[in-house]
Design an enzyme around this catalytic site. Structure first.
Site: not given
Ligand code: HPA
Length: 273
Positions: A31, A62, A84, A86-87, A114, A209-210, A233, A245
């Protein structure tokens, strides 16, 4: 189609688009850092839709193309965006892309992502060089692989010499490059404050998450790896701000300029070197 047929077909497709190009370095641009691919000279871009086995990310912002050419004087293959876990494609979703980069000639894979930071001194806009990881996803990208190579040693997953070069480049450019341990959560929800407290106790400095599955896949096929988090963050519970997001995407641009300078400088040193 077996997984390795996909790699073969992907290599053929890419080689047909840019005959003779042998990238040395693969980059996975997360990202905010996608625009780095715009700096690639003599660029040939292929949409993932055109490359067998390259999943198209379903996440807004993305990207989804492979850009080949020269960056900082080095032949590179840049993946602008990644799919990812989660997809829903499974933990080995990046297997074909990673193995394709290796088969094209990339000995080195540089990953960016990110991430949320557990270190208040490394807030939004900071960069963190990943020194090690914790796989907290409950999954693994090599499940189902056969052969003894699947028992990959990860004691030196994040290449010491590459890390030294990245730190030296940051020093030369006057950029602060934090160092820390990245913990892989499956997502797609952000973590709870209790999970972040647990992550801190377990030794994490950043969460995301990656990246971890790609690192394992790359080590499995013998690539040298480095990875850098673009901190968007403070992790859940460490600041008043609600995570979303949209908010992380908006902050991704903050560190992207420094990350672009860092990676370009790193490649320039490599070309000189
Ligand atoms: N958690 C997980 N992934 C992230 C975060 C986070 O706080 N920020 C950006 N990606």
């Amino acid at each position: 189609m077996t997984a390795d047929t996909a790699v073969f077909q992907a290599v053929e497709r890419i080689a047909a688009a840019c005959p003779g190009l042998k990238p040395r370095v693969g980059l996975v641009l997360g990202s905010g850092i996608g625009p780095l691919a715009d700096d690639v000279a003599d660029a040939v871009a292929l949409s993932y839709t055109e490359i067998p086995g390259f999943p198209v990310p379903s996440v807004a912002g993305h990207g989804g193309d492979l850009v080949l050419g020269k960056l900082g004087g080095v032949d590179v293959a840049c993946m602008r965006g990644r799919a990812h876990y989660y997809e829903g494609h499974g933990p080995a979703v990046m297997r074909t892309p990673v193995r394709t980069l290796q088969a094209l000639g990339c000995e080195i894979l540089i990953l960016t992502n990110a991430a949320g930071s557990l270190r208040v001194e490394a807030g939004a806009g900071s960069l963190m060089l990943i020194t090690d990881h914790i796989n907290f996803s409950g999954s693994h990208p090599l499940i189902g692989e056969t052969g003894n190579e699947r028992f990959v040693a990860l004691g030196d997953a994040y290449d010491v010499a590459l890390r030294r070069e990245l730190l030296a480049t940051a020093g030369e450019l006057g950029l602060t490059l934090h160092e820390g341990v990245y913990m892989w959560f499956s997502g797609p929800s952000f973590e709870t404050p209790a999970e972040i407290r647990a992550a801190g106790i377990l030794g994490a400095d950043a969460v995301g998450m990656s990246t971890v599955p790609e690192v394992i896949l790359a080590r499995h096929c013998g690539m040298r790896v480095a990875a850098i988090s673009n901190i968007t963050n403070l992790a859940a519970g460490l600041s008043e701000e609600a995570l979303s997001h949209e908010a992380t995407m908006a902050m991704a641009d903050k560190g992207a300029e420094s990350l672009t300078r860092l990676l370009t400088g790193f490649l320039e040193r490599m070309a000189a070197g």
